[in-house]
Write a protein that holds these residues in place. Structure first.
Motif, short mmCIF file in Angstrom:
data_model
loop_
_atom_site.label_atom_id
_atom_site.label_comp_id
_atom_site.label_asym_id
_atom_site.label_seq_id
_atom_site.Cartn_x
_atom_site.Cartn_y
_atom_site.Cartn_z
N VAL A 195 0.86 -1.23 -0.09
CA VAL A 195 0.15 0.08 -0.11
C VAL A 195 1.07 1.27 0.16
O VAL A 195 0.57 2.28 -0.52
CB VAL A 195 -0.85 -0.15 1.26
CG1 VAL A 195 -1.63 1.30 1.44
CG2 VAL A 195 -1.85 -1.08 1.03
N ALA A 196 1.91 1.15 0.68
CA ALA A 196 2.87 2.43 0.70
C ALA A 196 3.50 2.93 -0.57
O ALA A 196 3.70 4.04 -0.60
CB ALA A 196 4.08 2.06 1.67
N VAL A 197 3.64 1.89 -1.52
CA VAL A 197 4.13 2.27 -2.84
C VAL A 197 3.32 2.64 -3.77
O VAL A 197 3.59 2.87 -4.98
CB VAL A 197 5.41 1.19 -3.34
CG1 VAL A 197 6.51 1.05 -2.39
CG2 VAL A 197 4.58 -0.18 -3.53
N LEU A 198 1.92 2.39 -3.59
CA LEU A 198 0.74 2.39 -4.45
C LEU A 198 0.06 3.68 -4.31
O LEU A 198 -0.04 4.13 -3.17
CB LEU A 198 -0.20 1.34 -4.28
CG LEU A 198 0.22 -0.03 -4.58
CD1 LEU A 198 -0.81 -1.04 -4.26
CD2 LEU A 198 0.80 -0.12 -5.87
N ASP A 199 0.03 4.30 -5.38
CA ASP A 199 -0.98 5.56 -5.37
C ASP A 199 -2.27 5.34 -4.65
O ASP A 199 -2.88 4.08 -5.19
CB ASP A 199 -1.05 6.29 -6.84
CG ASP A 199 -1.96 7.38 -6.76
OD1 ASP A 199 -1.20 8.54 -6.46
OD2 ASP A 199 -3.18 7.37 -6.74
N PRO A 200 -2.91 6.10 -4.09
CA PRO A 200 -4.40 5.98 -3.49
C PRO A 200 -5.40 5.36 -4.53
O PRO A 200 -6.24 4.52 -4.45
CB PRO A 200 -4.87 7.10 -2.82
CG PRO A 200 -3.46 7.47 -2.00
CD PRO A 200 -2.48 7.25 -3.40
N ASP A 201 -5.27 6.03 -5.74
CA ASP A 201 -6.14 6.00 -6.70
C ASP A 201 -5.77 4.96 -7.91
O ASP A 201 -6.07 5.21 -9.03
CB ASP A 201 -6.69 7.37 -7.45
CG ASP A 201 -7.15 8.23 -6.48
OD1 ASP A 201 -8.12 7.65 -5.64
OD2 ASP A 201 -7.01 9.35 -6.36
N ILE A 202 -4.48 4.11 -7.62
CA ILE A 202 -4.10 3.31 -8.71
C ILE A 202 -5.22 2.47 -9.46
O ILE A 202 -5.94 2.17 -8.85
CB ILE A 202 -3.11 2.52 -8.15
CG1 ILE A 202 -2.57 1.39 -9.32
CG2 ILE A 202 -3.60 1.43 -7.15
CD1 ILE A 202 -1.46 0.73 -8.68
N VAL A 203 -4.81 2.47 -10.75
CA VAL A 203 -5.91 1.65 -11.50
C VAL A 203 -4.91 0.44 -12.29
O VAL A 203 -3.87 0.49 -13.02
CB VAL A 203 -6.41 2.17 -12.59
CG1 VAL A 203 -7.43 1.47 -13.65
CG2 VAL A 203 -7.20 3.43 -12.15
N LEU A 204 -5.49 -1.05 -12.05
CA LEU A 204 -4.88 -2.16 -12.54
C LEU A 204 -5.54 -2.52 -13.70
O LEU A 204 -6.81 -2.90 -13.17
CB LEU A 204 -4.48 -3.01 -11.55
CG LEU A 204 -3.50 -4.23 -11.87
CD1 LEU A 204 -2.70 -4.85 -10.68
CD2 LEU A 204 -4.60 -5.38 -12.21
N ARG A 205 -5.01 -2.77 -14.89
CA ARG A 205 -5.94 -3.55 -15.76
C ARG A 205 -5.36 -4.87 -16.22
O ARG A 205 -4.15 -4.81 -16.39
CB ARG A 205 -6.08 -2.67 -17.10
CG ARG A 205 -6.57 -1.04 -16.68
CD ARG A 205 -6.37 -0.28 -17.78
NE ARG A 205 -6.59 0.95 -17.86
CZ ARG A 205 -5.74 1.93 -17.35
NH1 ARG A 205 -4.58 1.40 -17.08
NH2 ARG A 205 -5.89 2.99 -16.97
N THR A 206 -6.04 -5.90 -16.33
CA THR A 206 -5.39 -7.15 -16.87
C THR A 206 -6.30 -7.46 -18.04
O THR A 206 -7.47 -7.76 -17.98
CB THR A 206 -5.55 -8.14 -15.71
OG1 THR A 206 -4.90 -7.92 -14.49
CG2 THR A 206 -5.03 -9.65 -16.15
N ASP A 207 -5.47 -7.88 -19.08
CA ASP A 207 -6.05 -8.37 -20.29
C ASP A 207 -5.50 -9.96 -20.31
O ASP A 207 -4.70 -10.09 -20.62
CB ASP A 207 -5.52 -7.73 -21.37
CG ASP A 207 -6.15 -8.14 -22.86
OD1 ASP A 207 -6.88 -9.14 -23.02
OD2 ASP A 207 -5.85 -7.50 -24.07
N SER A 208 -6.66 -10.71 -19.94
CA SER A 208 -6.56 -12.13 -20.21
C SER A 208 -7.03 -12.90 -21.47
O SER A 208 -6.74 -14.13 -21.49
CB SER A 208 -7.34 -12.94 -18.91
OG SER A 208 -6.72 -12.42 -17.72
#
Length: 291
Positions: A195-208
């Motif tokens: 959590v400490a290295v992630l922006d509070p509003d991070i977006v993660l996208r996964t294309d499977s």
């Protein structure tokens, strides 16, 4: 030198530029190569004797070809909720591939390409040609079938959408430190360190891929939880550059299974884009990982 050889020589001088234009337009390396090949065929068939600026002429032709390809896309994007991560350009952490460096001149990160995927075809063309390659709106207008003023408006709308994309930190070494901290915390299952290295509003996208639904996670705690869930995969990652920024490739049983691109801004990971489509990952040139 006959006409064909003369044109081929001129075309080759512009090939890397045309591929860069097509990659930004299409987000697909194979389709970009198809567009460049079609541009060559059109040059070979055309009466180019009156062309004074061959580079400009070829740029507008490849733009027109790409616009037609964007408009004809149907099968892959039928569901607007599908997550699509464009083709990543993966290279060694040491860089050094001149062809890839030419393709990424005026660096275009994967997060930016994801935003470009959301634009209407004419908006994307107007923005890419004008803002990335300085093509005048007077030359863009005939391609999109609009007036120069209307083409300017298309680019302006696209620009407003693109301006929401975080600009990566300039220091690549610092970006790498942040990504390494993320991977170390994920491998160790350290939720708070993640959590400490992630922006509070991070977006993660996964294309499977087409056979499995993609996923979007938002927020530092959701992404941190997902990273811990996939800690086994993280254990098998190798550092790479993805579109010129720090990334990681997961290798399982000797073969790649995913490519992750990280966008680091203000010392935090603000976006992650993961390509886990088996067919597309298998087509990537990752031979340098065996060096």
């Amino acid at each position: 030198m006959d006409r064909h050889d003369f044109l081929a020589e001129q075309f080759e001088a512009h090939r890397s530029h045309l591929r860069a234009v097509a990659y930004r337009m299409l987000g697909s390396l194979s389709e970009a190569d198809d567009a460049v090949q079609e541009t060559w065929l059109r040059l070979d068939r055309a009466d180019s004797s009156g062309v004074e600026n061959m580079g400009g002429w070829l740029t507008t032709v490849v733009g027109r070809v790409c616009l037609n390809m964007l408009r004809s896309r149907t099968s892959r994007r039928e569901d607007p909720l599908d997550v699509h991560v464009p083709d990543p350009i993966v290279s060694s952490v040491d860089g050094g591939d001149p062809e890839q460096e030419a393709l990424l001149a005026d660096s275009v990160g994967l997060a930016l390409l994801v935003v470009l995927e959301t634009l209407a075809p004419a908006e994307r063309l107007s923005f890419v040609l004008h803002d990335m390659f300085a093509v005048p709106f007077e030359e863009i207008a005939p391609i999109v079938g609009r007036t120069p003023a209307a083409a300017r408006q298309l680019a302006s709308r696209a620009r407003r959408r693109v301006q929401g994309t975080p600009a990566p930190d300039a220091d690549l070494a610092r970006q790498r430190e942040v990504v390494d901290a993320f991977l170390t915390a994920a491998r160790g299952g350290d939720f708070e360190a993640l959590v400490a290295v992630l922006d509070p509003d991070i977006v993660l996208r996964t294309d499977s891929g087409a056979l499995r639904p993609g996923a979007v996670l938002r927020g530092a705690r959701a992404v941190a939880g997902g990273a811990i869930t996939f800690a086994q995969i993280v254990q098998l990652t190798h550092p790479v550059l993805v579109n010129g920024a720090p990334g990681a490739v997961a290798i399982v049983d000797g073969g790649p299974v995913s490519v992750a691109a990280f966008t680091v801004a203000h010392g935090k990971v603000v976006a992650m884009d993961i390509l886990a489509d088996p067919e597309r990952v298998a087509r990537l040139d990752l031979t340098f990982l065996g060096d």
